[in-house]
Write an enzyme that holds these catalytic residues in place. Structure first.
Site, mmCIF file in Angstrom:
data_model
loop_
_atom_site.group_PDB
_atom_site.id
_atom_site.type_symbol
_atom_site.label_atom_id
_atom_site.label_comp_id
_atom_site.label_asym_id
_atom_site.label_seq_id
_atom_site.Cartn_x
_atom_site.Cartn_y
_atom_site.Cartn_z
ATOM 1 N N LYS A 209 35.139 64.611 -33.196
ATOM 2 C CA LYS A 209 35.506 65.259 -34.464
ATOM 3 C C LYS A 209 36.544 66.369 -34.237
ATOM 4 O O LYS A 209 37.402 66.605 -35.093
ATOM 5 C CB LYS A 209 34.262 65.816 -35.152
ATOM 6 N N TYR B 283 29.835 63.443 -30.167
ATOM 7 C CA TYR B 283 30.267 63.455 -31.574
ATOM 8 C C TYR B 283 31.210 64.642 -31.818
ATOM 9 O O TYR B 283 32.272 64.495 -32.416
ATOM 10 C CB TYR B 283 29.040 63.569 -32.489
ATOM 11 N N LYS C 180 29.983 42.650 -46.493
ATOM 12 C CA LYS C 180 29.706 43.958 -47.113
ATOM 13 C C LYS C 180 30.911 44.470 -47.881
ATOM 14 O O LYS C 180 30.784 45.069 -48.947
ATOM 15 C CB LYS C 180 29.277 44.970 -46.037
ATOM 16 N N ASN D 63 38.584 57.518 -42.781
ATOM 17 C CA ASN D 63 37.269 57.972 -43.228
ATOM 18 C C ASN D 63 36.112 57.485 -42.350
ATOM 19 O O ASN D 63 35.120 58.182 -42.186
ATOM 20 C CB ASN D 63 37.067 57.473 -44.667
#
Length: 320
Positions: free
Chosen positions: A186, A182, A49, A99
């Protein structure tokens, strides 16, 4: 604050690393940096990829200089190996864009013994950053302030972190839902940014002593059309209908536009020293959360998280 990637300066001679660079925000971050002359290392778990993404960018920008760094954030051995490989290739690093990420995935433990979102979104990027910091500081020593930067991708999803912010008693949050896990990961990205800024940013001991100044940002890209949004949209969760409605009203940015905040913080001349250490987005829309939680502003929590992470990552042998 408005910003367009076309306003980026000439980046010839500058070296950047972007994790999760083969799709979504990361892909466009790599493409715009390379378009402006930077030598960009695209981190991708899948060599196939990654190679395909690089070929696609080079079709648009034939002079682009992009190399692949194979890295699986679910495997810290591969993160350390990728960092060490990079250090054999380059003598400078001007920008690191942390990222890559996963969002609201089912509960899973990695082979390294950490919950998947916690490791992918936070721990692996902490280890990668730690491995690359000495080179970034050496690079910064010889250049004007603002020449070397770190960008940590976070999210308004940090508002969904557990009570108290970080559950040190059970960081896997096994008995909680995917969104809580999550949110915790974060939030950790924001706290990590604050620690890096305090240690290496403008006015830090490192900057004052001439040991290198690094500008660091937490970036909330907003609601963006990426693989994360697609996977959540296909998951059948209650969020699916919300995402569909947001798409219908044009409230989800395309990934190209969503990469603007990362690009501004990574390479724009318009970024100011006082923006280092902050939580940034370059586009603001009605109704979208853009505030930080109390936990995100908690300096003591940031210190405790850094202490825990450093201790555990050193004990496990990922950093010295």
């Amino acid at each position: 604050m408005t910003f367009h990637p076309d306003t980026l300066p000439d980046l010839k001679g500058k070296v950047f690393i972007v994790t999760g660079g083969n799709s979504g925000l990361g892909y466009y971050t790599v493409a715009h940096l390379a378009e402006h002359g930077a030598h960009v290392y695209m981190c991708s778990r899948s060599p196939e990829k990654g190679t395909a993404a690089i070929a696609h960018i080079k079709k648009m920008h034939p002079s682009a200089i992009i190399d692949l760094l194979q890295m699986d954030l679910m495997d810290l051995t591969s993160v350390v190996a990728a960092a060490k490989h990079f250090l054999t290739l380059e003598t400078a690093l001007h920008g690191l864009v942390n990222n890559a990420g996963i969002m609201a995935t089912p509960f899973e433990m990695t082979k390294d013994g950490h919950e998947a979102q916690w490791q992918t979104n936070y721990l692996a990027h902490w280890v990668l950053t730690e491995q690359l910091l000495p080179l970034m500081l050496r690079t910064a020593k010889t250049l004007p302030p603002g020449s070397v930067r770190i960008v940590n991708l976070t999210s308004s999803g940090h508002l969904g972190a557990p009570k108290g912010g970080i559950n040190f008693k059970d960081l896997s949050l096994k008995d909680s839902g995917p969104w809580l896990r999550y949110g915790q990961s974060k939030l950790a990205n924001i706290l990590h940014t604050k620690t890096l800024h305090k240690t290496y940013g403008p006015g830090s001991p490192s900057a004052r002593n001439g040991e290198g100044e690094i500008w660091v940002s937490s970036v909330h890209p907003g609601l963006v059309e990426t693989n994360l949004a697609t996977s959540v949209g296909e998951s059948g969760s209650s969020v699916t209908s919300v995402i569909s409605v947001l798409r219908m009203f044009g409230l989800i940015w395309p990934a190209d536009k969503g990469s603007s905040s990362s690009l501004f913080c990574a390479a724009s001349r318009d970024m100011k020293a006082e923006q280092s250490g902050t939580y940034l987005e370059t586009f603001r829309r009605f109704g979208e959360p853009r505030w930080q939680s109390g936990a995100a502003k908690d300096g003591k929590l940031a210190e405790r998280l850094e202490e825990w992470t450093g201790e555990v990552m050193r004990k496990e042998g990922w950093v010295r």
